[in-house]
Design an enzyme around this catalytic site. Sequence first.
Site, PDB file in Angstrom:
ATOM      1  N   ARG A  55       3.893 -13.483   2.235  1.00  0.00           N
ATOM      2  CA  ARG A  55       3.826 -12.297   1.156  1.00  0.00           C
ATOM      3  C   ARG A  55       5.040 -12.358   0.367  1.00  0.00           C
ATOM      4  NH1 ARG A  55       2.526  -6.380   0.651  1.00  0.00           N
ATOM      5  NH2 ARG A  55       4.607  -5.652   1.603  1.00  0.00           N
ATOM      6  N   CYS A  85      34.809   2.892  36.272  1.00  0.00           N
ATOM      7  CA  CYS A  85      34.036   1.822  35.848  1.00  0.00           C
ATOM      8  C   CYS A  85      32.875   1.345  36.992  1.00  0.00           C
ATOM      9  CB  CYS A  85      34.916   0.594  35.545  1.00  0.00           C
ATOM     10  SG  CYS A  85      33.666  -0.823  34.875  1.00  0.00           S
ATOM     11  N   LYS A 104      -5.146  -1.191   9.990  1.00  0.00           N
ATOM     12  CA  LYS A 104      -3.848  -1.867   9.349  1.00  0.00           C
ATOM     13  C   LYS A 104      -2.877  -2.665  10.614  1.00  0.00           C
ATOM     14  CE  LYS A 104      -0.211  -0.829   6.256  1.00  0.00           C
ATOM     15  NZ  LYS A 104       0.989  -1.357   6.878  1.00  0.00           N
ATOM     16  N   LEU A 147       0.816  -1.144   0.006  1.00  0.00           N
ATOM     17  CA  LEU A 147      -0.027   0.084   0.056  1.00  0.00           C
ATOM     18  C   LEU A 147       0.775   1.237  -0.034  1.00  0.00           C
ATOM     19  CD1 LEU A 147      -2.475  -0.966   2.773  1.00  0.00           C
ATOM     20  CD2 LEU A 147      -3.017  -0.803   0.421  1.00  0.00           C
ATOM     21  N   ASP A 191       0.212  -4.626  11.983  1.00  0.00           N
ATOM     22  CA  ASP A 191       1.622  -4.678  11.766  1.00  0.00           C
ATOM     23  C   ASP A 191       2.100  -6.099  11.750  1.00  0.00           C
ATOM     24  OD1 ASP A 191       4.174  -4.059  11.073  1.00  0.00           O
ATOM     25  OD2 ASP A 191       4.387  -2.853  13.112  1.00  0.00           O
ATOM     26  N   TYR A 220      -8.032  -9.562   5.737  1.00  0.00           N
ATOM     27  CA  TYR A 220      -8.399  -8.245   5.179  1.00  0.00           C
ATOM     28  C   TYR A 220      -9.001  -8.091   3.656  1.00  0.00           C
ATOM     29  CZ  TYR A 220      -3.544  -8.195   3.770  1.00  0.00           C
ATOM     30  OH  TYR A 220      -2.296  -8.385   3.026  1.00  0.00           O
ATOM     31  N   CYS A 250      36.121   1.209  29.871  1.00  0.00           N
ATOM     32  CA  CYS A 250      36.885   0.801  31.225  1.00  0.00           C
ATOM     33  C   CYS A 250      38.250   0.174  30.730  1.00  0.00           C
ATOM     34  CB  CYS A 250      35.925  -0.251  31.877  1.00  0.00           C
ATOM     35  SG  CYS A 250      36.798  -1.429  32.992  1.00  0.00           S
ATOM     36  N   GLU A 309     -10.685   0.272   7.751  1.00  0.00           N
ATOM     37  CA  GLU A 309     -10.009  -0.672   8.621  1.00  0.00           C
ATOM     38  C   GLU A 309      -8.812  -0.522   9.271  1.00  0.00           C
ATOM     39  OE1 GLU A 309     -10.885  -3.497   5.668  1.00  0.00           O
ATOM     40  OE2 GLU A 309      -8.953  -4.053   5.121  1.00  0.00           O
ATOM     41  N   LYS A 315      -1.014   5.924   8.050  1.00  0.00           N
ATOM     42  CA  LYS A 315       0.016   5.496   9.157  1.00  0.00           C
ATOM     43  C   LYS A 315      -0.099   6.483  10.302  1.00  0.00           C
ATOM     44  CE  LYS A 315       2.887   2.562   8.629  1.00  0.00           C
ATOM     45  NZ  LYS A 315       3.872   2.345   7.660  1.00  0.00           N
ATOM     46  N   CYS A 349      37.895  -6.554  34.089  1.00  0.00           N
ATOM     47  CA  CYS A 349      36.437  -6.053  34.567  1.00  0.00           C
ATOM     48  C   CYS A 349      35.488  -6.944  34.541  1.00  0.00           C
ATOM     49  CB  CYS A 349      36.045  -4.935  33.911  1.00  0.00           C
ATOM     50  SG  CYS A 349      34.584  -4.321  34.290  1.00  0.00           S
ATOM     51  N   CYS A 355      33.993  -2.046  37.851  1.00  0.00           N
ATOM     52  CA  CYS A 355      35.193  -2.559  38.957  1.00  0.00           C
ATOM     53  C   CYS A 355      35.904  -1.487  39.433  1.00  0.00           C
ATOM     54  CB  CYS A 355      36.028  -3.404  37.809  1.00  0.00           C
ATOM     55  SG  CYS A 355      36.762  -2.295  36.431  1.00  0.00           S
TER      56      CYS A 355
HETATM   57  S1  IVH Z   1      -4.868  -4.504   1.802  1.00  0.00           S
HETATM   58  C1  IVH Z   1      -3.550  -4.450  -2.454  1.00  0.00           C
HETATM   59  N1  IVH Z   1      -5.478  -4.218   4.520  1.00  0.00           N
HETATM   60  O1  IVH Z   1      -0.066  -4.105   4.944  1.00  0.00           O
HETATM   61  C2  IVH Z   1      -3.426  -3.948  -1.176  1.00  0.00           C
HETATM   62  N2  IVH Z   1      -3.142  -4.764   3.974  1.00  0.00           N
HETATM   63  O2  IVH Z   1       1.824  -2.565   2.306  1.00  0.00           O
HETATM   64  C3  IVH Z   1      -3.611  -5.342  -0.150  1.00  0.00           C
HETATM   65  N3  IVH Z   1      -1.932  -4.911   6.018  1.00  0.00           N
HETATM   66  O3  IVH Z   1       1.999  -6.300   4.160  1.00  0.00           O
HETATM   67  C4  IVH Z   1      -3.361  -4.901   1.205  1.00  0.00           C
HETATM   68  N4  IVH Z   1      -3.349  -4.687   7.437  1.00  0.00           N
HETATM   69  O4  IVH Z   1      -0.154  -7.382   4.601  1.00  0.00           O
HETATM   70  C5  IVH Z   1      -4.432  -4.603   3.577  1.00  0.00           C
HETATM   71  N5  IVH Z   1      -6.292  -4.084   6.375  1.00  0.00           N
HETATM   72  C6  IVH Z   1      -5.152  -4.277   5.749  1.00  0.00           C
HETATM   73  C7  IVH Z   1      -3.980  -4.729   6.063  1.00  0.00           C
HETATM   74  C8  IVH Z   1      -3.047  -4.781   5.043  1.00  0.00           C
HETATM   75  C9  IVH Z   1      -2.323  -5.017   7.239  1.00  0.00           C
HETATM   76  C10 IVH Z   1      -0.536  -5.245   5.362  1.00  0.00           C
HETATM   77  C11 IVH Z   1      -0.513  -5.999   4.241  1.00  0.00           C
HETATM   78  C12 IVH Z   1       0.984  -5.601   3.704  1.00  0.00           C
HETATM   79  C13 IVH Z   1       0.832  -4.397   3.881  1.00  0.00           C
HETATM   80  C14 IVH Z   1       0.743  -3.279   2.778  1.00  0.00           C
END
Ligand code: IVH
Length: 675
Positions: A136, A406, A115, A83, A117, A224, A424, A113, A312, A429, A409
């Site tokens: 992936r 230190c 995202k 993304l 990590d 997702y 040190c 929705e 982000k 030590c 020691c």
């Molecule tokens: S959609 C074509 N939705 O974020 C787009 N990706 O750079 C498909 N990720 O590693 C991605 N949550 O695995 C989508 N709600 C979400 C997500 C999500 C996490 C991850 C995805 C990828 C990265 C996208």
Amino acid sequence: MSTDARSKIEKLREKIRYHERKYHEEFAPEISDPEFDKLMDELKGLEEVHPKLATPDSPTQRVGGEPVDEFKEVTHTRPMLSLDNTYSAEELREFDGRVRRLLPDTEFDYTVELKIDGLGVSLHYEDGVFVQGITRGHRFGDDVTPNLRTIRSLPLRLTPSVVPGDIEVRGEVYLKHKAFEWINAERKKAGEQLFVNPRNAAAGSLRQLDPRITASRPLNVFIYGLTAPEETPFQSHDEALAALEEAGFPVIERRRRLPTIEAVIEHCLAVEAERGRFDYDADGMVVKVDSFELQEKLASTAKHPRWAIAYKFPAEQATTTVERIDVNVGRTGAVTPVALLAPVRVGGATVSRATLHNEDEVSRKDIREGDTVLIERGGDVIPKVVEVITEKRTGREKSFVMPETCPACGAALHRAEGEAARRCTNAACPAQMRERIIHFARRAAMDIEHLGPKIVDQLIEAKLVGDVADLYGLTVEKLLPLERFAEKSAANLVAAIEASKGRGLDRLLFGLGIRHVGERGAGILAENFAGLDALIEVAKSKPDQLEELQEIGPIMAESLSRFFSEPRNLKIIEKLDAVGALTELARPEATISQVLEGMTVVLTGTLKGYTRREAAEAVEARGGRVAASVSPKTDYVIVGDEPGSKYDKALSLGIRSLNEAEFEEILAGRLPGPG
Ligand code: IVH
């Protein structure tokens, strides 16, 4: 078929599920692993005798699978794109503008929705049964099906007729904060290296060649999206996710269908405000054009879909107080200031320490004991101090003064010109000794299994070791009185130490922890000297000759000369010789294995055990090339603490990223499976 067997099987399953919950959700197992395995074996046995009673939801379906040598590389049915990112409401409005220009006079909704990590995966179902799961990658991924099967939230069979039986979904594998903390606590107890953050821990766990290890890590998954929506009856993303949820999938949370970008922004900011309350790492929101038809119209660039964008969250910050500034002594004697903080939750993790790097950094930021500070935690567990909140000063704060001696020691500290660190000067030590023994045992050095930091502390405390040579004098009898040692673990450690005797001159030289002598330097020296004696002789009497060797410069030569002129060091070597640790030290038969021949590696973030230069040297010593930036030609990205954008780029290109432990595997000559 006897009802007896049926009820026995049901009872066993219930019992197993109870213990699984204790383990995977509460992280408080009531029975040992072998006891659990016994229950599972019993159930497996019964299901084999009564195959009709084996059901797809039986706990036995999630285990099994033998360890593999490497993962099979699989081509994705469609590329797994990444993304594009935005960081502000303004940038989201620009995204909306671009979409509207491409779709003139069209009314549409967005779905927003969380995202997550974690790690992207693609999951294939046939006839409603989970058949394959792939990590992936832009075009290719690793087949990690047996590992994914162990994830309890992943449905192995879908509720019939809610979604098509043949379906491919995509999602993110992740670890909850509690699971991450528990895994690290267990690793700490075992003296193993800790994971930096939940994402690394999840990646490390999913990429295990032995599914039994994955099974022991309480991983989770969120779905997702669909890979090929046009092959399903669904018209829109929101509709599809609702159906997937009904079919039994854990679907990505905080999902909303909204008509305007302003409503989208409002939702993003509202979720951002409460993100500290999630029990997993979410790094932003994803905004998607809801209609599949419009998604198809908008299509994708080579890298990103035009119909979706990530918003982000900014790195999470918190304020806390610096209770004390402590100093740590490293292997080479470098003394580093560390802030001990009043524990505070940031980004879902509790933090109580922040590294302050060196005394100059402390004075530049003017960080004092008692200060209220703003700290920031990116993806990593060790946060940094952003700034001091000076308005909160009461006047009672204490400026930090770097000790002259230190803390471990009492020896004098010395700061060499042009260096940020004070060191040190006492080779004996105890703090340095601890770090040196840990270093000696490292995989890239003498590779002594079972000898982690915890055990080293115990050995030093019990006065069983005072230097690396003392390790070879350990016996089962000496270890048994120590806490956590039983006959078997003691025997294992003694055997591992014994096994390290023939590691070769290069590893020994590296393991001795001579300043400026990294793995590459040690390898070159080992190639050019028949044995340790010959090297010592030259280092002591004619250090200039060392500089004649390619790649050995004056700094390394000087350091070697100094090291081998130190009677204390010579004594350790004598002791090593006396216990037979040097016997097989003649010139190593093979030079360093060229595992990285022809490959390109990119480094990002800070590694714990290597400077950037040492890491680069180690890569080159194995035939690899280190590049400055990530491109599709990159083979591996080595990810340390606080990785930069190179890591994101690697993710988006689907390039295999490796943590420090995996990097060390390579250094030891073992390549991970293809990524
Ligand atoms: S959609 C074509 N939705 O974020 C787009 N990706 O750079 C498909 N990720 O590693 C991605 N949550 O695995 C989508 N709600 C979400 C997500 C999500 C996490 C991850 C995805 C990828 C990265 C996208």
